[in-house]
Enzyme design. Structure first.
Site, PDB file in Angstrom:
ATOM      1  N   TYR A 115       0.311   1.211  13.670  1.00  0.00           N
ATOM      2  CA  TYR A 115       1.221   2.090  12.945  1.00  0.00           C
ATOM      3  C   TYR A 115       0.786   3.542  13.028  1.00  0.00           C
ATOM      4  CZ  TYR A 115      -2.066   1.201   9.029  1.00  0.00           C
ATOM      5  OH  TYR A 115      -3.183   1.057   8.238  1.00  0.00           O
ATOM      6  N   LYS A 164       5.483   5.747   7.847  1.00  0.00           N
ATOM      7  CA  LYS A 164       4.809   4.879   8.818  1.00  0.00           C
ATOM      8  C   LYS A 164       5.818   4.332   9.829  1.00  0.00           C
ATOM      9  CE  LYS A 164       1.323   3.347   5.487  1.00  0.00           C
ATOM     10  NZ  LYS A 164       0.752   2.195   4.738  1.00  0.00           N
ATOM     11  N   HIS A 197       0.813  -1.214   0.000  1.00  0.00           N
ATOM     12  CA  HIS A 197       0.000   0.000   0.000  1.00  0.00           C
ATOM     13  C   HIS A 197       0.846   1.262   0.000  1.00  0.00           C
ATOM     14  CE1 HIS A 197      -3.131  -2.618   2.339  1.00  0.00           C
ATOM     15  NE2 HIS A 197      -3.119  -2.895   1.040  1.00  0.00           N
ATOM     16  N   ASP A 236      -6.252  -5.714  -3.058  1.00  0.00           N
ATOM     17  CA  ASP A 236      -4.826  -6.040  -3.085  1.00  0.00           C
ATOM     18  C   ASP A 236      -4.505  -7.031  -4.201  1.00  0.00           C
ATOM     19  OD1 ASP A 236      -4.471  -4.344  -0.986  1.00  0.00           O
ATOM     20  OD2 ASP A 236      -4.059  -5.888   0.511  1.00  0.00           O
TER      21      ASP A 236
END
Length: 197
Positions: A133, A73, A64, A170
């Protein structure tokens, strides 16, 4: 010092080990400290959002990224274990198209810093995993993009024991050679990325 920082095979990706205080009652550690992060990782980072995901064994999330409002992140696992992957998708970077993978777990308590300009994903190795995250920009669904987790150009060595559980979005990710990517100079200046399709 409450954290120790080491570089991975991609120098911009940092592995962070946390100092843990254990005694007969249990343990205590600082999961994040702005001062230490600024001094040892990146002084220009400001986090604006925390995310928490739960995944069962065999779930693969990724790869992603956001083509605008680029996110850095800081990732960690508080229950279970994952194999965490970051891919350099910054056009003009000397490590473009390369990836790094690390094992993050509630036992090793390691964190991974994935700066802007990288696609990110993970595979759940335990019965389930709780994944946290922090991000440097907000989620903008219209700017979300996906690179195919098994893109033959990337040759990511996922530690798979069987076919992973992957979302439809995905599964329909693009190969690196077809994806909209970042221009390294623009990512460095925190400006919107130019698009290459």
């Amino acid at each position: 010092m409450s954290i120790q920082v080491s570089s991975t095979s991609l120098p911009d990706i940092k592995l962070i080990d946390i100092q843990v205080f254990n005694d007969e009652r249990g343990f205590l550690f600082e999961s994040f400290n702005t001062r230490d992060f600024a001094r040892l990782v990146d002084a220009n980072v400001v986090f604006v959002q925390d995310n928490h995901s739960h995944s069962v064994h065999g779930v693969l999330r990724g790869l992603h990224y956001q083509i605008e409002h680029v996110q850095g992140k800081l990732v960690r696992v508080i229950h279970g274990e994952v194999f965490d992957v970051a891919v350099d998708i910054r056009q003009g970077s000397s490590t473009f198209g390369q990836w790094v993978g690390v094992y993050l777990s509630a036992v090793n308590r390691r964190q991974l810093w994935v700066p802007p300009g990288f696609a990110h994903g993970f595979l759940t190795l335990s019965n389930c995993a709780e994944f946290l995250y922090k991000t440097t920009d907000y989620r903008y669904p219209n700017f979300e993009r996906r690179i195919l987790w098994n893109d033959p150009e990337l040759l990511i060595k996922w530690p798979l024991q069987s076919k992973p559980i992957v979302s439809e979005r995905d599964a329909n990710g693009k190969r690196l050679c077809e994806a909209e990517l970042y221009v390294w100079q623009l990512v460095n200046k925190s400006r919107p990325a130019e698009r290459r399709s």
